[in-house]
Design a protein around this motif. Structure first.
Motif, PDB file in Angstrom:
ATOM      1  N   LEU A  83       5.269   0.512   3.297  1.00 28.64           N
ATOM      2  CA  LEU A  83       4.320  -0.683   2.944  1.00 28.64           C
ATOM      3  C   LEU A  83       3.194  -0.181   2.313  1.00 28.64           C
ATOM      4  O   LEU A  83       3.003  -0.912   1.338  1.00 28.64           O
ATOM      5  CB  LEU A  83       4.183  -1.555   4.391  1.00 28.64           C
ATOM      6  CG  LEU A  83       3.402  -2.874   4.070  1.00 28.64           C
ATOM      7  CD1 LEU A  83       3.972  -3.845   3.307  1.00 28.64           C
ATOM      8  CD2 LEU A  83       3.043  -3.288   5.500  1.00 28.64           C
ATOM      9  N   ARG A  84       2.648   0.888   2.736  1.00 28.11           N
ATOM     10  CA  ARG A  84       1.323   1.219   1.862  1.00 28.11           C
ATOM     11  C   ARG A  84       1.478   1.793   0.756  1.00 28.11           C
ATOM     12  O   ARG A  84       0.635   1.495  -0.201  1.00 28.11           O
ATOM     13  CB  ARG A  84       0.760   2.336   2.646  1.00 28.11           C
ATOM     14  CG  ARG A  84      -0.131   1.909   4.122  1.00 28.11           C
ATOM     15  CD  ARG A  84      -0.937   2.898   4.636  1.00 28.11           C
ATOM     16  NE  ARG A  84      -0.262   3.449   5.738  1.00 28.11           N
ATOM     17  CZ  ARG A  84       0.012   4.704   6.220  1.00 28.11           C
ATOM     18  NH1 ARG A  84      -0.698   5.450   5.477  1.00 28.11           N
ATOM     19  NH2 ARG A  84       0.870   4.894   7.138  1.00 28.11           N
ATOM     20  N   THR A  85       2.708   2.033   0.184  1.00 30.52           N
ATOM     21  CA  THR A  85       2.824   2.525  -1.291  1.00 30.52           C
ATOM     22  C   THR A  85       3.027   1.290  -2.280  1.00 30.52           C
ATOM     23  O   THR A  85       3.047   1.510  -3.272  1.00 30.52           O
ATOM     24  CB  THR A  85       4.201   3.316  -1.328  1.00 30.52           C
ATOM     25  OG1 THR A  85       5.329   2.392  -0.951  1.00 30.52           O
ATOM     26  CG2 THR A  85       4.335   4.445  -0.575  1.00 30.52           C
ATOM     27  N   LEU A  86       3.233   0.044  -1.468  1.00 29.38           N
ATOM     28  CA  LEU A  86       3.358  -0.957  -2.348  1.00 29.38           C
ATOM     29  C   LEU A  86       1.838  -1.230  -2.931  1.00 29.38           C
ATOM     30  O   LEU A  86       0.781  -1.147  -2.420  1.00 29.38           O
ATOM     31  CB  LEU A  86       3.804  -2.345  -1.712  1.00 29.38           C
ATOM     32  CG  LEU A  86       5.124  -2.267  -1.153  1.00 29.38           C
ATOM     33  CD1 LEU A  86       5.393  -3.430  -0.309  1.00 29.38           C
ATOM     34  CD2 LEU A  86       5.955  -2.243  -2.291  1.00 29.38           C
ATOM     35  N   ALA A  87       1.851  -1.897  -4.357  1.00 29.49           N
ATOM     36  CA  ALA A  87       0.404  -1.917  -5.025  1.00 29.49           C
ATOM     37  C   ALA A  87      -0.169  -3.440  -4.382  1.00 29.49           C
ATOM     38  O   ALA A  87       0.566  -4.205  -4.012  1.00 29.49           O
ATOM     39  CB  ALA A  87       0.752  -2.286  -6.477  1.00 29.49           C
TER      40      ALA A  87
END
Length: 87
Positions: A83-87
């Motif tokens: 989830l953290r990799t989403l912009a």
């Protein structure tokens, strides 16, 4: 076939427990899958909501004995990381 009263009772209990475990496992897997699909879609708000719903299901899976606590922790961690990799 069981020949003792206690063995017959264990068979009856196993049927109930299996049904309960199958239900709990299915709910947990469905919640995780929804979170994975939401993350894959790229919609951050939707993914956060899905993950927020999946976390308690995973925790419930641990309490009910469907999954080991480390398995649930690993799944939560990996989902959060994705989830953290989403912009």
């Amino acid at each position: 076939m069981a020949h003792h009263k206690s063995a017959e009772k264990r068979i009856r209990q196993a049927v109930v427990a299996t049904a309960r475990n199958r239900t709990n496992n299915s709910r947990m897997k469905s919640a995780v899958k929804k979170a994975e699909v939401a993350i894959a879609s790229g919609n951050k708000a939707e993914a956060e909501a899905a993950l927020k719903a999946a976390m308690p299901e995973l925790a419930r899976g641990v309490v009910t004995g469907v999954v080991h606590k480390n398995t649930a922790a690993r799944k939560m961690s990996r989902l959060t990381k994705r989830l953290r990799t989403l912009a």
